[in-house]
Every structure is written in structure tokens, then in C-alpha cells.
Design an enzyme around this catalytic site. Sequence first.
Site, PDB file in Angstrom:
ATOM      1  N   ARG A 124       0.812  -1.225   0.000  1.00  0.00           N
ATOM      2  CA  ARG A 124       0.000   0.000   0.000  1.00  0.00           C
ATOM      3  C   ARG A 124       0.842   1.269   0.000  1.00  0.00           C
ATOM      4  O   ARG A 124       0.620   2.178  -0.797  1.00  0.00           O
ATOM      5  CB  ARG A 124      -0.899   0.043   1.252  1.00  0.00           C
ATOM      6  CG  ARG A 124      -2.175  -0.696   1.127  1.00  0.00           C
ATOM      7  CD  ARG A 124      -2.614  -1.158   2.503  1.00  0.00           C
ATOM      8  NE  ARG A 124      -1.726  -2.222   2.927  1.00  0.00           N
ATOM      9  CZ  ARG A 124      -1.898  -3.508   2.605  1.00  0.00           C
ATOM     10  NH1 ARG A 124      -2.951  -3.874   1.956  1.00  0.00           N
ATOM     11  NH2 ARG A 124      -1.027  -4.420   2.970  1.00  0.00           N
ATOM     12  N   LYS A 134      26.291  -4.143  -0.920  1.00  0.00           N
ATOM     13  CA  LYS A 134      27.762  -4.058  -0.957  1.00  0.00           C
ATOM     14  C   LYS A 134      28.309  -3.398   0.303  1.00  0.00           C
ATOM     15  O   LYS A 134      29.504  -3.184   0.425  1.00  0.00           O
ATOM     16  CB  LYS A 134      28.193  -3.245  -2.180  1.00  0.00           C
ATOM     17  CG  LYS A 134      27.711  -3.799  -3.501  1.00  0.00           C
ATOM     18  CD  LYS A 134      28.201  -2.893  -4.624  1.00  0.00           C
ATOM     19  CE  LYS A 134      27.580  -3.294  -5.952  1.00  0.00           C
ATOM     20  NZ  LYS A 134      27.807  -2.273  -6.985  1.00  0.00           N
TER      21      LYS A 134
END
Length: 315
Positions: A59, A89
Amino acid sequence: MHKIMKHVLQSQQFDRPRLEHLFEQATVLRQAWQKDKKALRNLFPGEVLCNLFYEVSTRTRISFELAAKYLGMDVVGTEDARTFSSAVKGETLEDTIRVLCGYGIRVIVIRHSGEGSASRASSVCDQFGVSVINAGDGCGQHPTQSLLDLYTIQNEKQRIDGLTVAIGGDLSHGRTARSLAYLLSRFSGVKIMFVAPQDLQIGEDILTHLTEHGVPFVLTDKMDEALPVADVVYWTRLQKERLQASEGGVKTPYLLDRGSLTLMKSDAIILHPLPRTDELSNEVDDDPRAVYFRQAENGLFIRMGLLQSILGTTS
Ligand code: NCD
């Protein structure tokens, strides 16, 4: 004339005039949009919104995306920044935000598991004139949800003052319940009943805030105590993803079903931020007191109103 809003970080930043103004904006936007879905597309052309979601969402993310598009904005983002952003990373949130600020983005909507993450992002954005909207920060807050919750109460009951609101479920991990409690404290004669087992009860910080603002509250672990007196029943799910391994066996013993409806006032309303799991039976859906799907719809217009307040035309 209301001041332009810089960020939306927590519910406490909304005072009563600001809330009333936002609700008027949402209603005006809704009317214009219902008449013609393209009517608002010339409002903010060229402005860019970035949805940065490190936690799942249906939503909030989609309604922000559509709210922005209906207002003529461009939208970029990632629906799973945990997997698809450089967070994988090892990039820090601050670095990611700083880089995004260099790309001409005007508003960043962020959902993250870390409490305080939206506020951290806003400190970086302040240097670049970029706004941040908190779309949920761990067990912290979810202010845009509570704004649409309150707007729904206002629309359905035509008032907020004087209401008794039962807030039930996993209140120790649920951020929507926390944000809603802060907003309710702006109104007079409101009474809150927090319905939860002791180990899932609402945080002391909320109770301290309510006490300081003279809002009476009751803590109970019995839903039958709250349902007969509540004007608003706000039900929430167990936040399974936030439970510690040691809490694995915890359950919310509160199923709202056909039987519960017989205990409730005939003019009460039932709200739920959704998604529901096993605390709200679909037997309740056809009862006229169930308003949770209309509540979800309201999110589109409240989010349009918030973008309008940030981007500049506050009329
Ligand atoms: C809520 C959330 O993310 O905190 N979801 C929503 O935005 N409607 C409620 C929840 O997940 O239980």
C-alpha cells in the site's frame, strides 16, 4: 496560510491546525481526481520522487508512487533496497542518500528497519534541500499511515474529539499504533484503550506522552473489556518479522470475528492498517462498521496532500 513542510518524520510534528488543513487538502484533491484522473497532472511536472524501500510494502509504496504520478511528478526507486541497492555491498544509508540528493530528486520516501533511519536521512538531505518522508522506521513510527487513519476516523465519524479508541494487537512492535496514539493526543476528550497481552503492550514513551498531554488511557489484555465501549476499534497484526527468536511462540490472542461484532456499539467503526493475518476474520468485511478498505483508499489522497504541502502550493 500554512508553512511549507520540509520533512515528514514523526506524528508529533502535526498540530491540530496542520491536521485539519491536510484533511481539507486531501478532500479537495480527492474530489478533483474523482472528477478527472488527469486533472492534477500539471501541478508538479518535472519534480522527482524516489521510493527507497528497504522493507516490504504494498500500500504505502504503490500509493506514494501513484499519488506522485497523479500530481505530475516523475517517480524512481527500488522496491527492495536490501537486495537491489548498494546496501548489499555495504554502502551506508548516509552515502546512498547523499548520492541520490545529487540527482535532482526532490522527495525521498524511505522505509527501513532501523528506528531513526528517516531522521538520519533527513540530516543528509537538509544540505541539499531534499525532503524526506518516513514510510516506516522499524518499531519507530509510520506517520503517513496514522494520518490516513485519523482522516478515516474524521470522515466516518465526523469528529475525533470525545471518541473512545481501542487500539489492539502487537503494540510493542507496531509502529502504526504508536504514531496514531501521538496524533490522537492532539484532540480533546479522547480516551485510548490499549488491548494487548502484557509482553506486547504499548511502550512507556507513549504512555508518558499521553500523561503529559492529559489523555486518559487504559491498558488491558481483555478485548471484551474494550469492544463494548469503543467508538473506534483499531486492530493490528502480530509483527512476526520483528519478534526476537525468544519470542517465537508469542501470539496475539485477539481474533476479531463475527462474535466480536455482537459486542460492539452499533455505530462503532473498525480500522486496520493492513495487511491482516489471523487477527481479523473476513467474516467482518461485509459488516457496515468495517471501514479498512476505504481507509486504505484514503492513503492515496493523504499522500497527495503531503506532497502538495512539501512542494509548495498549500492552498
Ligand atoms: C503497516 C506497517 O508497515 O507498519 N503496513 C502499512 O503500511 N499499512 C502495518 C503492518 O505491517 O502491520
